[in-house]
Structure formats: structure tokens, C-alpha cells
Design an enzyme around this catalytic site. Structure first.
Site, short mmCIF file in Angstrom:
data_model
loop_
_atom_site.label_atom_id
_atom_site.label_comp_id
_atom_site.label_asym_id
_atom_site.label_seq_id
_atom_site.Cartn_x
_atom_site.Cartn_y
_atom_site.Cartn_z
N GLU A 10 -0.62 -3.38 4.92
CA GLU A 10 0.34 -2.23 5.08
C GLU A 10 0.77 -2.95 6.49
O GLU A 10 2.29 -3.22 6.68
CB GLU A 10 -0.10 -1.19 4.98
CG GLU A 10 1.24 0.06 5.15
CD GLU A 10 0.76 1.28 5.36
OE1 GLU A 10 1.81 2.21 5.45
OE2 GLU A 10 -0.26 1.66 5.49
N HIS A 11 0.27 -2.52 7.45
CA HIS A 11 0.62 -2.97 8.84
C HIS A 11 -0.24 -4.04 9.16
O HIS A 11 -1.42 -4.20 9.24
CB HIS A 11 0.35 -1.88 9.73
CG HIS A 11 0.96 -0.43 9.46
ND1 HIS A 11 0.14 0.44 8.78
CD2 HIS A 11 2.23 0.01 9.60
CE1 HIS A 11 0.80 1.53 8.61
NE2 HIS A 11 1.96 1.41 8.88
#
Length: 437
Positions: free
Chosen positions: A320-321
Site C-alpha cells: 500500500e505505502h
């Protein structure tokens, strides 16, 4: 290719077992909401939040009362964050234009970008009140022009959370509810006696919220599958040290008990130093109970020999990040294809993206970055095409081609739709090959 795992998390089989348990609970809960409506919502709120007000929807005076509890400094910080997010969302919206083109004489094609007509924005509470999530969903929907924005967040200590209510209201919410988790998502999507259903559900949440959105998809639209937070740090010794890496990994691991955090590096020394620094920080971190559980069960440290290997592993994990601190950050920007959002260079960090810098923090998890990006103003817009034929000649010309292509597939009724136009508008110049000859 030599890839070494200095630390691994739970095996994939155990993670799948956890997912299966969540699926069953969510399925039962959504059926209960559909069957019993408001009664089910009230029972669920009492069970999970010990909260049963006369109405879950806040009145204007209740909104005003909640906002009055927000300090002046906090209010200014919320306004600053919303200005950054609105500025970027408006720039994104401006990039999306309606088009109309005449592809040949008399044939006009176009598309319009039309806002989704009603959206339910879920703002997580749980262990941490996610004030920023109100900006990311409510405000972005408002910039897109959504005419009905419903927002919901769980209570905190038996009452609406003042800062969340302020962020929702200032972001442009038309209806604000104090409901959490599955019951919030289910009530907005399915509808009850007192809550009109929406066309789309957006916002992050825990595993139960993510699964509820998955099961409701099709009945309503969703932004994406945004489950427990994931973070990856891609680092080498030229741009990062153990303190930066450890801090950035644990800063996201504290989100919940199942938040994957991965260090990907080509330096075994940096990897080992980071492991030691994580142990040191966990001794003093106030949220160590949560962060340590996530790190123990879902943390990974992966050492590669080359940058190409690091790139391949990063795209496979599709975190995600992804925080990149190397001597070639732009190379990763140019070549990475599967992720939620990139955070480039040691001066940048995921927390700024989470709260204030202006990009949206609702991002794809569980490898969804392979096929979708995160929430943005475009997610609230539907691109609809239209067609117009303005001359008899074009109607006959397109109709002739259409008729033959329909007959190629055996669709006689389809062909006749074309043929009637050829007969009506083609006059004596009926093109060869149509049933109208």
C-alpha cells in the site's frame, strides 16, 4: 537471483484462515442488517460500541455542539490539511474533461464525467480516531460534485468524536451518522427504515470493513479494497539509516495488530541494524503493544543483491505505502508498477501522506495495487459516452456496416435496427450488403 529473508511473518495459510473467519462474520452481519434494518443496527452498535442514542444521525445543533469542543489550534490544523487536499483534488478534477469529436462527417461521439449521485464515506475510529479519513473521502467527493454525501464514524467514549465531526462537516458531508464498522458500511449500502441507501461506499477500515465492502460490491460501487495498513521501506545505505527505517516501519505497524511492514534493502548491515533499532524503539514506543504484535506476526526483512531484484520483489508484494530512500529514487518512480502510493526520499514520509500533504491516503491493499490506484476525485466520477448521427448520409453509411456486422454474428433483430435507418435515410442509395436491398 539471491533474495534472503532475515525475518518473516505469519505463513500465508494462517493469513487465509484469518480471512475466512472474517468472511463468515461479515456475511452473517450483513444478512442481519438486511433482515432487521434499524433494529439490527441498534443491536450491533450496543454490542460493539455500547452506544444507543435516540438517533444515530446528528442534528445541526449536535454537529455544532461537537465542533465547539475542538480547540482553536486543532481547528486550524484541520483547515490547513483540508486546504492541501482540496487543492490537489481540484487539480485532479481539472485534468478530467468532457470530450466531443466528429469521427467522420455526420457522426459525433463524446463522453461526460458525471458525479456518482450518493456516496457513503466511512471514517474509522477503533483504536485511533482517523480524522484525516474524513478529509480524504468527504472532501474529495465534494470536489467531485457528489450531491449527497453521507459520512459515518464510530463513537469515542460514548459520544461523537468532535474533530471527526468537524472534519466531516467542513469537508461537505450532508448527513453525519455515529456508527462504526460493519454496521456503518452495511446500513449505508443496504439502507434501513431511517437511512436511505447510497450508490457507492468509500473509505478505509479494518479487516471487517474491507470484507463488508467486498461482499457489498455490485450492490453498490466501492472505491477499492482498503484493509489493514501495509508499508514497505525500500532503502540502501546511501540515503537511509537504521533509525529512519525502523521509525518508518513501526510508524505504520502501530495502526493495528495485522499491519504488514516490510524492509527491502540491498544492505545486510542496514537490515541487521534496523532489526536492532526496532527492538530498541519497541521498548519505549507508547503504542508498542499494537506495533510489536504487527511486527512479530507480519513484519519482514528482505535482503537482495541488486536494485533490479528489489524492484521485482517490491512489485510482487505491491504494498500500500512504499517509501523509497535510495540513491536512485527516480528510477524506482519510473519503473515501479504495482503499489498504492510512493513516498520518495528521506525527507518524505508516509505520515505526511496519511494526514496533511494533499494526496489521498485511502490506498489499495492485499496486492490490489496490481490493478487499481487509490481513492481520488476521479473515483467519484462516472465517464458516460454518448453518440449522435446528424446527417442522412452518415445514418445510411454506418447502418450498412452495422447491419452486415450484426448478421455476421447472427443477430437479425440487431441488423434490422440498422436496416430501418438505411431504408429511411438512404433513399435510393442503399449500400450493398444490407437486408434492405
Amino acid at each position: 537471483m539471491t533474495i534472503r529473508y532475515l525475518k518473516t511473518g505469519k505463513p500465508e495459510t494462517e493469513r487465509q484462515e484469518d480471512d475466512a473467519k472474517v468472511r463468515g462474520i461479515v456475511e452473517t452481519t450483513l444478512k442481519d442488517i438486511e433482515t432487521r434494518g434499524d433494529v439490527a443496527i441498534r443491536d450491533l452498535s450496543a454490542k460493539f460500541d455500547n452506544y444507543t442514542p435516540p438517533s444515530f444521525r446528528l442534528t445541526p445543533s449536535e454537529i455544532e455542539a461537537a465542533m465547539s469542543k475542538v480547540s482553536a489550534r486543532d481547528m486550524e490544523d484541520i483547515k490547513y490539511a483540508q486546504t492541501q487536499i482540496r487543492t490537489f483534488a481540484e487539480a485532479q478534477r481539472a485534468s478530467m474533461t468532457d470530450i466531443e469529436v466528429e469521427t467522420q462527417p455526420g457522426v459525433i461521439l463524446g463522453h461526460k464525467n458525471i458525479p456518482v449521485q450518493s456516496v457513503g464515506c466511512y471514517v474509522p475510529g477503533g483504536k485511533f480516531p482517523m480524522v484525516a479519513s474524513a478529509h480524504m473521502s468527504v472532501l474529495t467527493a465534494s470536489v467531485a460534485g457528489v450531491p449527497r454525501i453521507v459520512a459515518s464514524a464510530p463513537p469515542q467514549n460514548g459520544a461523537p468524536h468532535p474533530a471527526i465531526v468537524a472534519a466531516m462537516h467542513m469537508g461537505g458531508a450532508h448527513e453525519i451518522y455515529v456508527l462504526g464498522g460493519m454496521q456503518a458500511v452495511g446500513s449505508m449500502a443496504i439502507g434501513t427504515e431511517t437511512i436511505d441507501p447510497v450508490h457507492m461506499i468509500v473509505g478505509p477500515g479494518n479487516a471487517f470493513v474491507a470484507e463488508a465492502k467486498r461482499q457489498l460490491f455490485g450492490r453498490v460501487g466501492i472505491d477499492l479494497f482498503a484493509g489493514p495498513t501495509e508499508t514497505m521501506v525500500i532503502a540502501d545505505e546511501t540515503a537511509a539509516d537504521a533509525e529512519l527505517c525502523a521509525t518508518d516501519l513501526l510508524g505504520q505497524a502501530e495502526h493495528g495488530y495485522n499491519s504488514p511492514a516490510v524492509l527491502l534493502t540491498n544492505s545486510e548491515k542496514l537490515a541487521k541494524d534496523t532489526l536492532a533499532e526496532i527492538d530498541r524503539i519497541l521498548e519505549i514506543l507508547p503504542t508498542r503493544e499494537t506495533a510489536k504484535t504487527s511486527w512479530d506476526d507480519y513484519g519482514e526483512v528482505i535482503v537482495c543483491d541488486t536494485y533490479d531484484e528489489m524492484l521485482a520483489v517490491a512489485d510482487d508484494i505491491a504494498s500500500e505505502h512504499v517509501q523509497v530512500m535510495t540513491d536512485r529514487d527516480d528510477w524506482f518512480l519510473d519503473n515501479m508498477t504495482c503499489y498504492g502510493a510512493l513516498f520518495l526520499g528521506p525527507r518524505t514520509n508516509v505520515s505526511n501522506g496519511d494526514k496533511v500533504i494533499g494526496t489521498n491516503h485511502t490506498l489499495p491493499t492485499k496486492k490490489a495495487g496490481r490493478y487499481t490506484g487509490g481513492l481520488w476525485v476521479g473515483k467519484f466520477l462516472k465517464t458516460h459516452s454518448y453518440q449522435r448521427i446528424t446527417t442522412d448520409e452518415a445514418a445510411a453509411r454506418i447502418g450498412a456496416y452495422g447491419s452486415r456486422l450484426c448478421m455476421l454474428e447472427g443477430f437479425v433483430g440487431h441488423a434490422e435496427q440498422c436496416n430501418v435507418r438505411v431504408r429511411r435515410y438512404g433513399g435510393k442509395n442503399v449500400p450493398y450488403g444490407t437486408a434492405a436491398e
